[in-house]
Scaffold this motif. Structure first.
Motif, mmCIF file in Angstrom:
data_model
loop_
_atom_site.group_PDB
_atom_site.id
_atom_site.type_symbol
_atom_site.label_atom_id
_atom_site.label_comp_id
_atom_site.label_asym_id
_atom_site.label_seq_id
_atom_site.Cartn_x
_atom_site.Cartn_y
_atom_site.Cartn_z
ATOM 1 N N LYS A 63 2.409 7.248 1.178
ATOM 2 C CA LYS A 63 2.491 6.329 0.028
ATOM 3 C C LYS A 63 1.314 6.511 -0.923
ATOM 4 O O LYS A 63 1.487 6.651 -2.133
ATOM 5 C CB LYS A 63 2.537 4.862 0.501
ATOM 6 N N THR A 65 -0.745 9.010 -1.186
ATOM 7 C CA THR A 65 -0.744 10.346 -1.778
ATOM 8 C C THR A 65 0.239 10.398 -2.944
ATOM 9 O O THR A 65 -0.059 10.932 -4.017
ATOM 10 C CB THR A 65 -0.359 11.396 -0.711
ATOM 11 N N SER A 89 -4.468 0.749 5.933
ATOM 12 C CA SER A 89 -5.038 1.255 7.180
ATOM 13 C C SER A 89 -5.922 2.453 6.824
ATOM 14 O O SER A 89 -6.878 2.749 7.507
ATOM 15 C CB SER A 89 -3.944 1.652 8.153
#
Ligand SMILES: Nc1nc2c(ncn2[C@@H]2O[C@H](COP(=O)(O)OP(=O)(O)OP(=O)(O)O)[C@@H](O)[C@H]2O)c(=O)[nH]1
Ligand SMILES: [Mg+2]
Length: 317
Positions: A63, A65, A89
């Motif tokens: 996501k 990236t 995270s």
């Protein structure tokens, strides 16, 4: 006579796109500082201009990236970008944001890109509340697009992307759980589906599976595109941008953008009222002996919980 210039307020600085003012404003909101709420009140009439795009999907699918690559794409077109990453995270680091091949180093110095991470624990007033307020601040500061990233496979995250005009679900080959969640109706059908890491041999199988699930749903006038990408290589990014544009145009033309925003704002108002009501009730539980007495009657099995709740609400009225 010398003209006296009054110092600019935080709201004024924010409205003309000052990045430091935006950062400061978000911190106020995140800390549940009353001046943050006052600021949002002040700038609210200037919001509603940005496109709000939500990205969700299982951890590690790419996501961030993809968002990084989309930001680069939009910057090339001169669009002002803001990114809000919820409970990351892997927070935006140069590595995660930049990808390996995409040269974006200059974007960290680019006033046209604003990036912020927000941890769920960090937001004192509740994550969902802080998210919407932050999105509003980014919108008011003149960003053309606000991209919100949230990790999610199920229902819990949905209210965060409820603020979005367009929802992009990012998957990768092997995200079978998400396809099952879509099939079971646990997850709302997104507007655009991206299958990232598409050099994997199981990519086309995955795409077929998703098509199958979508075909089961009700026919709608928006056909959810499934776009294959290799975000880290910049492959397919243009197609994702085009799909987001097409969706935005579609809902704007069909009048559903307004409808969607109306629905989202209604949910927002109800959500805020519910949070406040709960806080108020909790305070009354602590401070009011008669409420404690009420609770004690429940503990003693003299009064059932539902009747006690009704009584509690009646007293407020
Ligand atoms: N092979 C391959 N790796 C990719 C691709 N896109 C991203 N990655 C890598 O996948 C890893 C996770 O990417 P992120 O962008 O951090 O994924 P994310 O979905 O934002 O992860 P969380 O925020 O932790 O949920 C990184 O090491 C990326 O470099 C791709 O298209 N192909
Ligand atoms: Mg991420």
């Amino acid at each position: 006579m010398e003209a006296r210039t009054t110092p600019e307020t935080l709201a004024q600085r924010l409205l003309r796109g000052d990045t430091r003012a935006l950062a400061r404003a978000i911190t106020l909101v995140e800390n549940d500082d009353p001046s943050g709420w006052a600021l949002v009140r002040e700038i609210y009439p200037q919001t509603g201009k940005a496109r709000i795009i939500g990205f969700t999907g299982p951890p590690g699918v790419g996501k961030s990236t993809l968002i990084g690559a989309l930001v680069a794409h939009a910057r090339a077109a001169g669009r002002q970008q803001a990114v809000l990453s919820i409970d990351p995270s892997s927070p935006f680091t140069e590595g995660a944001l930049l990808g390996d091949r995409i040269r974006l180093a200059e974007h960290f110095l680019d006033e046209g890109v604003f990036i912020r991470s927000m941890a769920s624990r960090g937001a004192l007033g509740g994550l969902s509340e802080a998210t919407l307020q932050t999105v509003l601040l980014m919108d008011a500061s003149g960003k053309d697009d606000v991209l919100v990233e949230t990790v999610g496979v199920g229902q819990a995250e949905v209210d965060i992307i409820d603020h979005a005009d367009t929802i992009v679900l990012v998957l990768m080959p092997g995200s079978g759980d998400s396809v099952q969640a879509l099939k079971a109706g646990v997850m709302e059908i997104p507007d655009v589906i991206v299958v990232n890491k598409a050099n994997h041999p199981l990519t086309d199988t995955m795409v077929r599976e998703i098509r199958g699930v979508l075909a089961l749903g009700p026919a709608t006038d928006w056909k959810v595109p499934i776009v294959k990408t290799e975000a880290s290589e910049g492959r397919g990014v243009e197609e994702v941008a085009a799909a987001i544009d097409a969706h935005h145009e579609h809902i704007a033309a069909a009048g559903t953008l307004e409808e969607r925003r109306r629905r989202n704002l209604r949910n927002e108002v109800l959500g805020l009222a519910a949070v406040r009501l709960r806080r108020e009730l909790e305070r009354s539980l602590e401070g009011d002996p008669s409420v404690q007495e009420l609770l004690e009657r429940v503990v003693q099995r003299q009064l059932d919980p539902a009747s006690a709740a009704e009584e509690l609400l009646r007293r407020r009225a």
